[in-house]
Write an enzyme that holds these catalytic residues in place. Structure first.
Site, PDB file in Angstrom:
ATOM      1  N   PHE A 125       0.726  -1.078  -0.040  1.00  0.00           N
ATOM      2  CA  PHE A 125       0.000   0.011   0.089  1.00  0.00           C
ATOM      3  C   PHE A 125       0.791   1.305   0.273  1.00  0.00           C
ATOM      4  O   PHE A 125       1.803   1.322   0.814  1.00  0.00           O
ATOM      5  CB  PHE A 125      -0.949   0.052   1.192  1.00  0.00           C
ATOM      6  CG  PHE A 125      -2.150   1.002   1.033  1.00  0.00           C
ATOM      7  CD1 PHE A 125      -3.087   0.790   0.207  1.00  0.00           C
ATOM      8  CD2 PHE A 125      -2.233   2.138   1.797  1.00  0.00           C
ATOM      9  CE1 PHE A 125      -4.124   1.601   0.181  1.00  0.00           C
ATOM     10  CE2 PHE A 125      -3.058   2.968   1.757  1.00  0.00           C
ATOM     11  CZ  PHE A 125      -4.158   2.937   1.049  1.00  0.00           C
ATOM     12  N   ASP A 204       1.427  -6.316   7.132  1.00  0.00           N
ATOM     13  CA  ASP A 204       0.251  -5.286   6.993  1.00  0.00           C
ATOM     14  C   ASP A 204      -0.935  -6.083   6.677  1.00  0.00           C
ATOM     15  O   ASP A 204      -1.159  -6.667   5.678  1.00  0.00           O
ATOM     16  CB  ASP A 204       0.240  -4.105   5.990  1.00  0.00           C
ATOM     17  CG  ASP A 204      -0.867  -3.170   5.847  1.00  0.00           C
ATOM     18  OD1 ASP A 204      -2.038  -3.642   6.355  1.00  0.00           O
ATOM     19  OD2 ASP A 204      -0.711  -1.955   5.465  1.00  0.00           O
ATOM     20  N   TYR A 229     -11.495  -0.902   9.571  1.00  0.00           N
ATOM     21  CA  TYR A 229     -12.577  -0.545   9.126  1.00  0.00           C
ATOM     22  C   TYR A 229     -13.112  -1.367   7.686  1.00  0.00           C
ATOM     23  O   TYR A 229     -13.820  -0.816   7.089  1.00  0.00           O
ATOM     24  CB  TYR A 229     -12.548   0.982   8.729  1.00  0.00           C
ATOM     25  CG  TYR A 229     -11.230   1.706   8.267  1.00  0.00           C
ATOM     26  CD1 TYR A 229     -10.832   1.344   6.775  1.00  0.00           C
ATOM     27  CD2 TYR A 229     -10.467   2.188   9.226  1.00  0.00           C
ATOM     28  CE1 TYR A 229      -9.770   2.040   6.451  1.00  0.00           C
ATOM     29  CE2 TYR A 229      -9.179   2.631   8.536  1.00  0.00           C
ATOM     30  CZ  TYR A 229      -8.902   2.637   7.421  1.00  0.00           C
ATOM     31  OH  TYR A 229      -7.516   2.910   7.123  1.00  0.00           O
ATOM     32  N   LYS A 230     -12.172  -2.161   7.262  1.00  0.00           N
ATOM     33  CA  LYS A 230     -12.570  -3.075   5.977  1.00  0.00           C
ATOM     34  C   LYS A 230     -13.272  -4.187   6.579  1.00  0.00           C
ATOM     35  O   LYS A 230     -14.361  -3.972   6.853  1.00  0.00           O
ATOM     36  CB  LYS A 230     -11.484  -3.430   5.305  1.00  0.00           C
ATOM     37  CG  LYS A 230     -10.418  -1.994   5.110  1.00  0.00           C
ATOM     38  CD  LYS A 230      -8.999  -2.732   4.148  1.00  0.00           C
ATOM     39  CE  LYS A 230      -8.098  -1.630   4.405  1.00  0.00           C
ATOM     40  NZ  LYS A 230      -8.369  -0.188   3.273  1.00  0.00           N
ATOM     41  N   ARG A 383     -12.057  -2.510  -8.441  1.00  0.00           N
ATOM     42  CA  ARG A 383     -12.062  -3.668  -7.591  1.00  0.00           C
ATOM     43  C   ARG A 383     -13.487  -4.025  -7.098  1.00  0.00           C
ATOM     44  O   ARG A 383     -14.340  -3.204  -6.750  1.00  0.00           O
ATOM     45  CB  ARG A 383     -11.246  -3.098  -6.142  1.00  0.00           C
ATOM     46  CG  ARG A 383      -9.960  -3.042  -6.365  1.00  0.00           C
ATOM     47  CD  ARG A 383      -9.067  -2.797  -5.071  1.00  0.00           C
ATOM     48  NE  ARG A 383      -9.744  -1.784  -4.170  1.00  0.00           N
ATOM     49  CZ  ARG A 383      -9.253  -1.396  -3.008  1.00  0.00           C
ATOM     50  NH1 ARG A 383      -8.312  -2.072  -2.274  1.00  0.00           N
ATOM     51  NH2 ARG A 383      -9.840  -0.442  -2.309  1.00  0.00           N
TER      52      ARG A 383
END
Ligand SMILES: Cc1ncc(COP(=O)(O)O)c(C=O)c1O
Length: 423
Positions: A125, A204, A229-230, A383
């Site tokens: 990321f 990560d 939060y995913k 995505r």
């Protein structure tokens, strides 16, 4: 397409996880394929937020620190530990993913003082790469970053990592599931090869926690960070977590000294004495409202069980891949995720030169169609996130039907190919 429709209906009817959909707020219409970026709102988070704001903050005021809040990070850390295969005293919840990455990478580089290379890859990321770059340019000036490049933009082979590990490698840091292609590393073998060369590994887990099986302890992982939060449905900007293997905790120092990382924060001593154990990585007053709202999202993942979520996720991504291959490839779409299920997290990326405009057409239909929310990553990646807790097979089918319609009618031409802010 009819055969896919029938298959989707039958798979949904047999789905034992379908019951969890009602635990999330939905409008009954929108198809949401972006749980890999921001999970849906659990219904119970609404009630908890109301309780925390109205009663705990509103009525009990500062008394709520002792009554409810001081232990919140620890309680939730224990639940996250179960999801990522760690001991309770190895997980700490708070701050952001970037800040946690900074703290742990700093501690690791300081500890590995005779070594001066940081190894990562270009699928990682961007924020992680910025943090590493900043550390090397500002704090560890004699160090250099070695970035392994993906040959196909989708995966990195273990041989590529192995070739770049050597006695100078202080730290290897990777995303367990990469954000664009969803490539899923084998944590066991990467940890093993890094340890053989004397490197520490920092994972990560942001696109992995709540989506794929993670065994931090069993794979002998050193350190990890991850967002909530995913796939953990914690809410926008919800605090992140970090993991440090028990034996490493006394060796890796937190570079940011503040009161919540003090051994006795509430004695207000003049000198800093670092806390022992995982709480030494704390810095500041925890974000209580966010943290409290996060509990239901984590609880739902635990109740459903990763051992059930993963097979459904793979069944869904395999199904989606088959329809994409059958129905979309001839419009110029290119598959940009691994076809091999073992190498794939819980989203599918497809690329198209009009990708941004196609996403806009999905989000803002001109013809009264259902709103479909995927996400877009430049330059051309759409995505399609699969969250087995609330994604149905029929929604995946309907999404492909709708993309076909957008291509056939050229509806995407109503939108400019000018990328606005994409969170
Ligand atoms: C894989 C990954 N790492 C790091 C981050 C940055 O997280 P934060 O904004 O909490 O620092 C994100 C944000 O989406 C991410 O997806």
């Amino acid at each position: 397409m009819n055969k896919f429709y029938a298959e989707a209906r039958s798979l949904d009817q047999k789905d034992p996880l379908a019951k969890f959909r009602k635990d999330f707020l939905t409008d009954g219409q929108t198809i949401y394929l972006d749980g890999n970026s921001l999970g849906r709102l659990p219904e119970r988070s609404l009630q908890i937020s109301e309780e925390v704001i109205r009663n705990q903050w509103g009525q009990r005021l500062i008394l709520s620190w002792n009554e409810h809040w001081l232990n919140l990070s620890k309680t939730l850390s224990g639940k996250i530990a179960k999801i990522v295969g760690a001991r309770e005293d190895e997980i700490w919840l708070g701050d952001s993913t970037s800040l946690n990455l900074f703290k742990l990478a700093y501690g690791a580089l300081e500890f590995q003082s005779g070594k001066n290379e940081v190894l990562t890859d270009n699928l990682n990321f961007p924020a992680d790469l910025y943090v590493l770059d900043g550390l090397v340019q500002n704090n560890f000036k004699g160090h250099q970053i070695v970035t392994v490049s993906s040959k196909d933009g989708i995966r990195i082979s273990e041989e590529q990592i192995e070739k770049n590990l050597n006695k100078r490698t202080a730290l290897l840091t990777l995303s367990l599931v990469t954000y664009k292609s969803a490539f899923f590393y084998d944590m066991f073998s990467i940890n093993k090869m890094a340890h053989k060369s004397g490197a520490l590994v920092l994972w990560d887990l942001s696109h992995a926690a709540g989506a794929v099986p993670i065994a931090l302890n069993k794979s002998n992982a050193d350190m990890a960070v991850g967002c909530t939060y995913k796939y953990l449905n914690g809410g926008p900007g919800a605090p992140a977590f970090l993991y440090v293997r028990k034996e490493l905790q006394e060796k890796l120092q937190n570079p940011i000294w503040s009161w919540f990382g003090h051994t006795e924060p509430f004695l207000f001593q003049e000198k800093f004495t670092a806390a022992q154990g995982i709480s030494k990585y704390a810095i500041s007053t925890p974000a209580i409202i966010s943290m409290a709202a996060m509990e239901p999202g984590i609880a739902i993942v635990l109740e459903a069980g990763i051992e059930n979520l993963r097979p459904k996720s793979l069944k869904q991504s395999n199904f989606l891949l088959r329809i994409i291959k059958s129905e979309l490839i001839h419009y110029g779409f290119v598959l940009a995720s691994p076809e091999n299920a073992d190498e794939r997290g819980s989203h599918i990326s497809i690329q198209h030169e009009k990708g941004y405009q196609i996403c806009q057409a999905l989000i803002e239909p001109k013809n009264g169609s259902k709103v479909i929310i995927p996400d877009f990553r430049p330059p051309n990646n759409i995505r399609l996130g699969i969250t087995p807790l609330y994604t149905s097979f029929q929604e995946l089918y309907e999404t492909v039907v709708r993309i076909k319609e957008i291509m056939d009618t050229k509806e995407f031409e109503h939108f400019e190919n000018k990328i606005k802010n994409v969170p």
